[in-house]
Design an enzyme around this catalytic site. Structure first.
Site, PDB file in Angstrom:
ATOM      1  CD  GLN A 105      -2.922   0.974  -0.142  1.00 37.67           C
ATOM      2  OE1 GLN A 105      -3.208  -0.117  -0.611  1.00 37.67           O
ATOM      3  NE2 GLN A 105      -3.368   2.106  -0.662  1.00 37.67           N
TER       4      GLN A 105
ATOM      5  CB  ALA B  70      -6.388   4.043   1.361  1.00 31.94           C
TER       6      ALA B  70
ATOM      7  CB  SER C 281      -5.665   0.392   1.944  1.00 34.73           C
ATOM      8  OG  SER C 281      -6.251  -0.378   0.908  1.00 34.73           O
TER       9      SER C 281
ATOM     10  CG  HIS D 244      -7.253  -3.244  -1.503  1.00 35.54           C
ATOM     11  ND1 HIS D 244      -7.630  -4.276  -2.333  1.00 35.54           N
ATOM     12  CD2 HIS D 244      -7.725  -2.110  -2.080  1.00 35.54           C
ATOM     13  CE1 HIS D 244      -8.290  -3.792  -3.374  1.00 35.54           C
ATOM     14  NE2 HIS D 244      -8.365  -2.470  -3.235  1.00 35.54           N
TER      15      HIS D 244
ATOM     16  CD  GLU E 218     -11.328   3.105  -6.063  1.00 31.83           C
ATOM     17  OE1 GLU E 218     -11.466   2.028  -5.430  1.00 31.83           O
ATOM     18  OE2 GLU E 218     -10.339   3.838  -5.958  1.00 31.83           O
TER      19      GLU E 218
ATOM     20  CG  HIS F  99     -12.849  -0.856  -3.662  1.00 29.61           C
ATOM     21  ND1 HIS F  99     -11.525  -1.114  -3.397  1.00 29.61           N
ATOM     22  CD2 HIS F  99     -13.468  -0.811  -2.463  1.00 29.61           C
ATOM     23  CE1 HIS F  99     -11.348  -1.211  -2.083  1.00 29.61           C
ATOM     24  NE2 HIS F  99     -12.519  -1.024  -1.494  1.00 29.61           N
TER      25      HIS F  99
END
Length: 166
Positions: free
Chosen positions: A46, A67, A72, A74, A130, A133
């Protein structure tokens, strides 16, 4: 589940992975190819991802598209990005017109997912649109959000709009 990535980016937590496998299979049964384009990201990954945005766009614009490390979704294993295997329109707003994105927008809630950063709601979410996402929140909450027409987690959970970094 079709993977368009490898290594750590192919990882998800077990709840997210189980739901994603069911969702990808349901999409495939309807003739829609959906791929896992980017899953888990370590802090180091990240840092590199965010850094590339800062280097190409500057910090202010980077903060609306990626992010900062430690922030994030993720990094939690609860979120991932989808593709369709073609690479066409990947990670661009135009991806919304690809069959995988159209299918996900209409059906992801059935499997516990929401499109996390909807169109024109960046003042609430903190990030621009997005369509790729997805965020796992469970079937009950995702279906309730869909049925009630609530587009963001901030609105659903009664949270304040995403704050700017300080």
């Amino acid at each position: 589940m079709r993977l368009a990535t490898s290594g750590e980016a192919a990882l998800l937590n077990s709840s997210t992975a189980a739901a994603a496998e069911k969702m990808f299979a349901a999409a495939a049964a309807e003739g829609v190819i959906m791929t896992l384009a980017s899953g888990y990201r370590s802090f180091a990954t990240q840092t590199a991802t965010y850094g590339s945005y800062v280097n190409s766009r500057g910090r202010a614009e980077a903060d609306t598209a990626s992010a900062r490390p430690g922030y994030s979704e993720h990094q939690t294993g609860w979120a991932f990005d989808i593709g369709d295997g073609s690479g066409a329109d990947a990670f661009t707003p135009q991806f919304k017109d690809r069959p995988a994105a159209i299918w996900a927008k209409a059906n992801a809630h059935r499997f516990g997912f929401v499109v996390r950063y909807p169109w024109m709601l960046h003042p609430i979410t903190g990030y621009f649109y997005e369509p790729w996402h997805l965020r796992f929140i469970g079937t009950q909450a995702a279906t309730d959000m869909s049925a009630r027409g609530i587009a963001t987690l901030e609105q659903y959970f009664g949270l304040e709009a995403a704050p700017a970094y300080r």
